[in-house]
Write an enzyme that holds these catalytic residues in place. Structure first.
Site, PDB file in Angstrom:
ATOM      1  N   ILE A  52       0.759  -1.261  -0.150  1.00  0.00           N
ATOM      2  CA  ILE A  52      -0.115  -0.019  -0.184  1.00  0.00           C
ATOM      3  C   ILE A  52       0.795   1.304   0.120  1.00  0.00           C
ATOM      4  O   ILE A  52       1.724   1.434   0.970  1.00  0.00           O
ATOM      5  CB  ILE A  52      -0.878   0.081   1.210  1.00  0.00           C
ATOM      6  CG1 ILE A  52      -1.790  -1.164   1.247  1.00  0.00           C
ATOM      7  CG2 ILE A  52      -1.618   1.117   1.214  1.00  0.00           C
ATOM      8  CD1 ILE A  52      -2.577  -1.429   0.018  1.00  0.00           C
ATOM      9  N   GLU A  54     -10.313  -0.296  -7.371  1.00  0.00           N
ATOM     10  CA  GLU A  54     -11.562  -1.296  -7.765  1.00  0.00           C
ATOM     11  C   GLU A  54     -11.962  -2.331  -6.674  1.00  0.00           C
ATOM     12  O   GLU A  54     -13.226  -2.630  -6.716  1.00  0.00           O
ATOM     13  CB  GLU A  54     -11.501  -1.583  -9.444  1.00  0.00           C
ATOM     14  CG  GLU A  54     -11.637  -0.512 -10.132  1.00  0.00           C
ATOM     15  CD  GLU A  54     -11.238  -0.832 -11.643  1.00  0.00           C
ATOM     16  OE1 GLU A  54     -10.018  -1.116 -11.995  1.00  0.00           O
ATOM     17  OE2 GLU A  54     -12.070  -0.811 -12.363  1.00  0.00           O
TER      18      GLU A  54
HETATM   19 MO1  MOS Z   1     -12.104   2.096 -14.200  1.00  0.00          MO
HETATM   20  S1  MOS Z   1     -14.090   1.372 -14.545  1.00  0.00           S
HETATM   21  O1  MOS Z   1     -10.986   0.973 -15.138  1.00  0.00           O
HETATM   22  O2  MOS Z   1     -12.035   3.843 -14.472  1.00  0.00           O
END
Ligand code: MOS
Length: 734
Positions: A624, A700
């Site tokens: 991180i 994500e």
């Molecule tokens: Mo992300 S959906 O790859 O901006």
């Protein structure tokens, strides 16, 4: 010396953002600015048979109205409109190309005026007559026409046979509606033709070089004559991966008038641009009575437009995440008369893993097993698609630390068995998974003798913290204070970078910076050795580190030459290095990030009101870089997951083929009152295989699994399984 990597460093661009000195694409002020307004189609499908702009033209202050009838000098061929993120199959949208209408909200005219208000008012006066055609926007009506797309992952064994033979089975359809990105910043572009004939475009985009290439093709321009800038973004979430139609229109208007043009879409217009496709995730899981998963079938059906085939990997996560000898996947698309869907935060995984993780919860109920225990019994030590080990996988630790922080051991397994006054209490959990990707990118560092460094790369910072980690990385590698590092990004003229997406930016840009810094270190070593009576005369490069403004021999810490002295003696004011970081495909290992999400909901038994009251997300995502901005990413992902579970749904009136709730009042997103305390845990996950710095990315992973954890908690609270998102109180009553 200070080490910035791994610390909770505040955003280096934070002050500029909160004080308003950071200029966004729709805020660039130049003399003579013209304002554009888009007129959109009010029908979903058909042709324009007459478009009369004369009432708009008569308004004082209106400069021009562009439609398909005064055909603008833009490329005719659809292939010119392809971009780096365009679906392989299909023909991209061409704004103002012809009379054909393909979706409600399609831009059909651009009004250009001296004032924004005048442009918007005049846009309402454009008269359009249409020839209407039948259309379909209802996904469920098109399901049966769905066609197979892309190659899903390879099947294993015989999933159907194993499912039929399984002692315990679960099969269900899970539905995710169309959702919109709703970034706070409106989609905007300001296009400026400079006196020398060159074009500068300030655009809200996640990929300045992607838009650059697009504009060059669409307007037949030389690469050197176009510059695209996206210095700050108020959220992207995937909506800015592809060039948006307003950028083409802004450039078009600016060229027509030979004046700078600003075009900002309205919130409502943004709903006709891109969205997360609705999907049905059909899961069939079969297990032996002891909880050994033996059969898995994951079939997804998603929506796409009539003109492009957009799909992402929804189903492959299933066979990746759990050990299962027999597995089969399928992905189909159904066409509707809407614009093409787009990537939206964790595309494919947010939806596919939602289905999988709810199905796993239902299987655990059928097996009378604790949901965490079931996942541990099916834990996959290898990527079964490719039969490869993981570069690292601390998912077990995520389960352990997440469960402990949440207090999972105190859960009573029976639904409706936990209460808090008149509220039913539910505890649910789910797994999250995403890819640890990395892309080729270049970085340039300019070090000046006064101890300042400028680090540059064309990547954008969509609000995730890229400015900050670039500064941290350069400061550490060059041994400089953070304040002595300036970051330049989001400009197509800077060193090469792909779109900012896929959670690949941190790994990609960090390695490019580290490599450029290494080359600077080498040059400084060479200079330091040549300083008269140099204490580093015999030092080897591998012993040299840059620390506190000095070139130091790590093997002998007393031996240093200051960077300033070395450069002065060498007669250099600046050292500039640009390097491209080419990653070797790590074919020997699978590389993923993982998470374990735990959620508590309270459901008012009489009113059915559902509130998320607690959430813990334990994430294993390699090194991180910045514990503060990374935590923010996970918090944001969890908030999105709350929205996905309980609030978000784009509603379409299928009689008109039009979005009914194109605003943030009626398209519900979680507000502060909907967001409880969220605990983020970063599980230590050292990994020198995924890449030299062990970086996996966090943009994500934070959303994946969250909606399932909440849905599972709602089931635990109420005993009612709602599989169609969002879980609203009316569905609980049915
Ligand atoms: Mo992300 S959906 O790859 O901006």
């Amino acid at each position: 010396m200070a080490t910035y990597i791994g610390t909770p460093t505040s955003r280096v661009d934070g002050r500029a953002k909160v004080t308003g000195t950071a200029k966004y694409a729709g805020e660039v002020n130049v003399p003579g600015l013209v304002y554009g307004a888009v007129v959109e189609s009010t029908i979903a499908k058909g042709r324009i048979i007459r478009i009369d702009a004369s009432p708009a033209r008569r308004v004082a202050g209106v400069l021009d109205v562009l439609t398909h009838e005064n055909p603008p000098a833009m490329a005719k061929k659809a292939s010119a409109y392809k971009d780096d993120v365009a679906p392989e199959q299909g023909s991209p949208f061409r704004p103002l190309f012809d009379a054909r209408i393909m979706f409600s909200g399609q831009p059909i005219a651009l009004v250009l005026a001296e004032e924004w208000e005048v442009a918007r008012f005049a846009a309402t006066l454009v008269q359009v007559e249409y020839e209407r055609e039948n259309f379909i926007t209802d996904f469920s009506a098109q399901r049966d026409q769905a066609f197979a797309v892309e190659k899903p992952e390879k099947p294993r064994g015989d999933a159907e046979k194993a499912y039929a033979a399984a002692g315990v089975r679960h099969q269900a359809d899970y539905f995710i509606p169309i959702e919109h990105h709703n970034p706070m910043e409106l989609y905007a572009s300001t296009a400026i033709w400079e006196a020398n004939g060159k074009l500068t475009v300030y655009d809200k985009t996640q990929g300045v070089q992607n838009v650059h290439q697009y504009l060059c093709h669409v307007f037949n321009l030389k690469a050197d004559d176009v510059r695209v800038v996206s210095a700050f973004m108020g959220g992207g979430f995937g909506s800015g991966l592809r060039p948006q139609f307003q950028v083409a229109l802004a450039v078009l208007g600016a060229r027509a008038l030979q004046r700078p043009v600003r075009l900002v879409l309205t919130r409502q217009q943004m709903y006709a641009l891109c969205y997360r496709p609705a999907t049905i995730e059909r899961l069939a899981l079969g297990a032996t009575a002891d909880g050994t998963l033996d059969a898995m079938v994951h079939e997804a059906i998603g929506v796409t437009s009539q003109y492009e085939d957009f799909s992402r990997n929804d189903t492959g996560w299933s066979g990746l995440l759990y050990k299962c000898a027999n597995a089969r996947y399928a992905h189909r698309l159904a066409r509707v008369d809407l614009p093409t869907p787009a990537d939206m935060r964790a595309p494919g995984a947010a939806t596919g893993v939602y289905g999988l993780e709810c199905a796993m919860d239902e299987l655990a109920v059928a097996l009378k097993l604790d949901p965490v225990e079931l996942r541990l019994r099916c834990y996959s030590e290898r990527d079964q698609h490719q039969d490869l080990p993981y570069s690292s996988k601390k998912l077990r630790e995520c389960y352990r630390q997440g469960a402990e922080a949440f207090g999972w051991a105190r859960r009573s397994p029976e639904p409706r068995s936990m209460r808090d006054g008149s509220d039913l209490v539910g505890w649910g959990m789910a797994t999250g998974v995403w890819e640890a990707l990395q892309m080729q990118a270049a970085a340039r560092i300019v070090l000046t003798a006064n101890g300042h460094a400028e680090v540059a790369c064309a990547f954008t910072d969509i609000g995730t913290g890229t400015y900050t980690i670039m500064a941290q990385m350069a400061a550490d590698r060059l041994g400089l204070p953070l304040d002595n590092v300036t970051v330049k990004l989001g400009d197509s003229s800077l060193p090469q970078a792909p779109v900012e997406g896929g959670s690949w930016t941190a790994a990609s840009v960090s390695h490019a910076i580290a490599k450029a810094a290494d080359e600077i270190r080498k040059e400084l070593w060479r200079l330091a050795k040549d300083v008269p009576n140099s204490p580093l005369a015999g030092a080897r490069l591998r012993d040299i580190a840059l620390v506190d403004g000095n070139i130091a021999n790590q093997a002998d810490s007393g031996r240093v030459v200051s960077i300033a002295d070395a450069m002065r003696h060498g007669g250099l004011e600046r050292i500039e290095r640009e390097t491209t970081n080419k990653f070797k495909e790590a074919n020997s290992h699978a590389h993923n990030t993982h998470s374990a999400v735990f959620a508590e909901v309270k459901v008012d038994e009489e009113l059915g009101v559902i509130r998320v009251t607690r959430a813990v997300s334990a994430v294993a995502a390699g090194r991180i870089l910045n514990t503060k901005t990374a935590r923010s990413q996970i918090l944001g992902g969890v908030v999105w997951g709350i929205g996905m579970a309980l609030h978000e749904e784009t509603m379409i009136d299928h009689r008109f083929g039009r979005v009914m709730n194109p605003n943030i009042a009626e398209y519900h997103v979680p507000v502060n009152a909907d967001v409880p305390g969220i605990e983020v845990i970063f599980v230590e996950e050292p990994d020198d295989i995924v890449n030299p710095l062990g970086i996996k990315g966090v943009g994500e992973i934070g959303i994946v699994g969250v909606a399932a954890a909440i849905a599972n908690a709602v089931y635990h609270a109420t005993g009612k399984r709602v599989r169609d998102l969002p879980i609203t109180l009316d569905k609980l009553q049915r």
